[in-house]
Write a protein that holds these residues in place. Structure first.
Motif: not given
Length: 104
Positions: A16, A19-20, A22-24, A26-27, A30, A39
């Protein structure tokens, strides 16, 4: 274009948080003009295995453009606890053998 694959082995207790992270992170991906897409996938059959697939404009765009930019430090800060869990990190050239089904 070049594709970077990063294979991780992450214990269930850390999944968990991974994955969190990589949520951060990914900014930063991008925001980089060198990143064309990404992905993060988790193995269905062996859930401790993840693969991050990043499409870069070129190996130089990744290694010189992204890694030497202001986008890299926050990316690395987000994922740093998981760097020791990397099993493989390599660039791959895309071959002409590919196909995608378009559905509506």
């Amino acid at each position: 274009m070049i594709v970077e694959y990063i294979r991780y082995k992450i214990s269930e207790s850390r999944a968990q948080g991974f994955e969190a992270a990589y949520v951060t992170a990914q900014d930063s991906l991008r925001a980089s003009p060198h990143c064309l897409g990404f992905e993060l996938s988790r193995c269905h059959d062996a859930p401790e295995h993840y693969i991050l697939r990043i499409q870069w404009d070129s190996a130089e765009g990744h290694m010189q453009g992204f890694r030497k930019s202001a986008h890299f430090p926050p990316f690395l800060a987000a994922i740093r606890p998981y760097v020791p869990d990397i099993e493989e990190m390599r660039h791959y050239d895309v071959t002409p053998v590919q196909w995608t089904r378009v559905t509506s």
